[in-house]
Design a protein around this motif. Structure first.
Motif, PDB file in Angstrom:
ATOM      1  N   PHE A  63       1.045  -1.307  -0.082  1.00  0.00           N
ATOM      2  CA  PHE A  63      -0.058  -0.122  -0.013  1.00  0.00           C
ATOM      3  C   PHE A  63       0.816   1.349   0.005  1.00  0.00           C
ATOM      4  N   TRP A  67      -0.981   5.709   3.471  1.00  0.00           N
ATOM      5  CA  TRP A  67      -1.785   4.597   4.391  1.00  0.00           C
ATOM      6  C   TRP A  67      -1.057   4.357   5.467  1.00  0.00           C
ATOM      7  N   SER A 108     -10.839  -3.411   2.218  1.00  0.00           N
ATOM      8  CA  SER A 108     -10.762  -1.835   2.168  1.00  0.00           C
ATOM      9  C   SER A 108     -10.766  -1.670   0.572  1.00  0.00           C
ATOM     10  N   CYS A 109      -9.997  -2.321  -0.059  1.00  0.00           N
ATOM     11  CA  CYS A 109      -9.684  -1.935  -1.545  1.00  0.00           C
ATOM     12  C   CYS A 109     -10.624  -2.224  -2.488  1.00  0.00           C
ATOM     13  N   TYR A 110     -11.326  -3.650  -2.116  1.00  0.00           N
ATOM     14  CA  TYR A 110     -12.375  -3.991  -2.782  1.00  0.00           C
ATOM     15  C   TYR A 110     -13.653  -3.957  -2.748  1.00  0.00           C
ATOM     16  N   ARG A 117     -10.880   3.846  -1.640  1.00  0.00           N
ATOM     17  CA  ARG A 117      -9.379   3.186  -2.237  1.00  0.00           C
ATOM     18  C   ARG A 117      -9.815   2.316  -3.366  1.00  0.00           C
ATOM     19  N   ASP A 155      -1.016  -6.457  -8.288  1.00  0.00           N
ATOM     20  CA  ASP A 155      -1.988  -5.827  -7.628  1.00  0.00           C
ATOM     21  C   ASP A 155      -1.754  -6.017  -5.840  1.00  0.00           C
ATOM     22  N   PRO A 157      -3.568  -5.664  -2.992  1.00  0.00           N
ATOM     23  CA  PRO A 157      -4.171  -6.758  -2.319  1.00  0.00           C
ATOM     24  C   PRO A 157      -3.916  -8.095  -2.460  1.00  0.00           C
TER      25      PRO A 157
END
Length: 351
Positions: A63, A67, A108-110, A117, A155, A157
């Motif tokens: 990240f 963050w 959090s990201c998806y 995010r 990616d 995550p």
């Protein structure tokens, strides 16, 4: 899914004065909540786990640097030290922290639209099936497998999922690893159910909501308790219905704890977000204070069932007793993390 009069579009009943309610915040354990105090977390152990996790995240570029504050406030090291007081060694605690970090990064990201995010309800299924493949590898033509591997590593995550599981598999048995992978698929199914209800503005029945939370819950974290503590509950024992029941009860109780402690945080950031008090209020047509207190009672009933049934099963086998104790340790440690993590959680002024 059944449809009923309360399954139509809804507006969750926010408090009469949200600003005043959130200003009068309190911290500590929820009054009247059933829980067992946790063993204190060793601060040196916490600091070492945090150091290792930060180095791992930086090495994999999981990240952006902005963050880092969120990473610190989450207190990953303290979480896993509290949740696994009987951990066999620091390496196993570190792996538990890697899995926890990876799960939160994907969430959090998806999934979380309010995080800013990139998460969104629309298209979530496609993102999660690819995320599951970072844990449950794709098998196909060599060229397409190579493209898949590149996609996973491109990616943050997905990299977190892939490398956290790789490190876990190095210390767990194949059976324990497979158990975790399947419980992650359950988690992803729960994410999808929550997202579909939010998109459709569906108010579920209380029992429907709790079914969703039995999938969208902390079960992957509890799937690893025996591996972290340095033993294995054999698959033939783990699969027994009574063992599955105490595992589910432990997961459900601690997930309701999350609903209760994150209640004001979610109201402030997303007043429409479903949690148990919101669902109770929508179904019972009552205020949030009454709904919150009823939710505490629901938690306590589940927690009492877990404690009672675990005690009965523990008397049948030393290994089952050890597993039940590992579950109980995780539930207690996770409650302590919620009750004392004042950077993230405060209680409503309902007492």
């Amino acid at each position: 899914m059944s449809t009923s009069t309360n399954a139509a579009a809804f507006s969750p009943p926010g408090p009469p004065n949200l600003v005043r309610s959130l200003r009068a915040r309190r911290s500590g354990a929820i009054p009247g909540l059933r829980y067992r105090p946790a063993a204190p977390a060793d601060p040196e152990k916490v600091a070492e786990i945090d150091r290792r996790l930060e180095a791992w995240a930086r090495q994999l570029d999981l990240f952006p640097s902005e963050w880092n504050g969120d990473f610190t406030r989450f207190q990953f090291g303290r979480a896993v030290v509290l949740q696994h007081p009987a951990a066999a060694d620091l390496e196993r605690l570190t792996v538990a922290g890697k899995l926890l970090l990876a799960e939160n990064l994907v969430d959090s990201c998806y999934c979380e639209e309010d995080e800013g995010r990139g998460g969104a309800r629309r298209g979530l299924g496609g993102r999660l099936v690819v995320a599951q493949s970072a844990l449950d590898p794709f098998h196909g033509p060599a060229q397409l497998e190579a493209e898949w591997r590149c996609g996973v590593q491109a990616d943050g995550p997905l990299r977190a999922y892939h490398w956290a599981l790789k490190d876990y598999a190095a210390l767990a048995t194949p059976s324990q690893t497979d158990r975790f992978v399947h419980d992650m698929a359950r988690l992803h199914l729960g994410y999808l159910a929550e997202a579909s209800w939010a998109e459709a503005r569906h108010m579920p029945h209380i029992w429907e909501y709790l079914v969703m939370r039995q999938f969208n819950n902390f079960r992957p974290c509890l799937s690893i308790v025996d591996a972290v503590d340095g033993y294995e509950l054999p698959e033939a024992v783990y699969a027994r219905p009574e063992i599955q029941r105490i595992t589910a009860l432990a997961c459900n109780a601690t997930t309701i704890v999350n609903d209760l402690y994150s209640f004001t945080k979610e109201l402030a950031s997303d007043p429409d977000h479903l949690n148990l008090p919101q669902v109770v209020a929508g179904n019972d047509q009552c205020g949030l204070r009454s709904a919150y207190l009823k939710s505490v009672e629901i938690h306590n009933e589940i927690m009492e069932a877990f404690e009672t049934e675990s005690a009965v099963l523990s008397a049948t086998s030393p290994l089952v007793e050890r597993y039940a104790r590992s579950l109980d340790d995780w539930v207690s440690g996770n409650h302590e993390w919620h009750a004392t993590n004042t950077d993230r959680y405060h209680l409503p002024d309902y007492w």
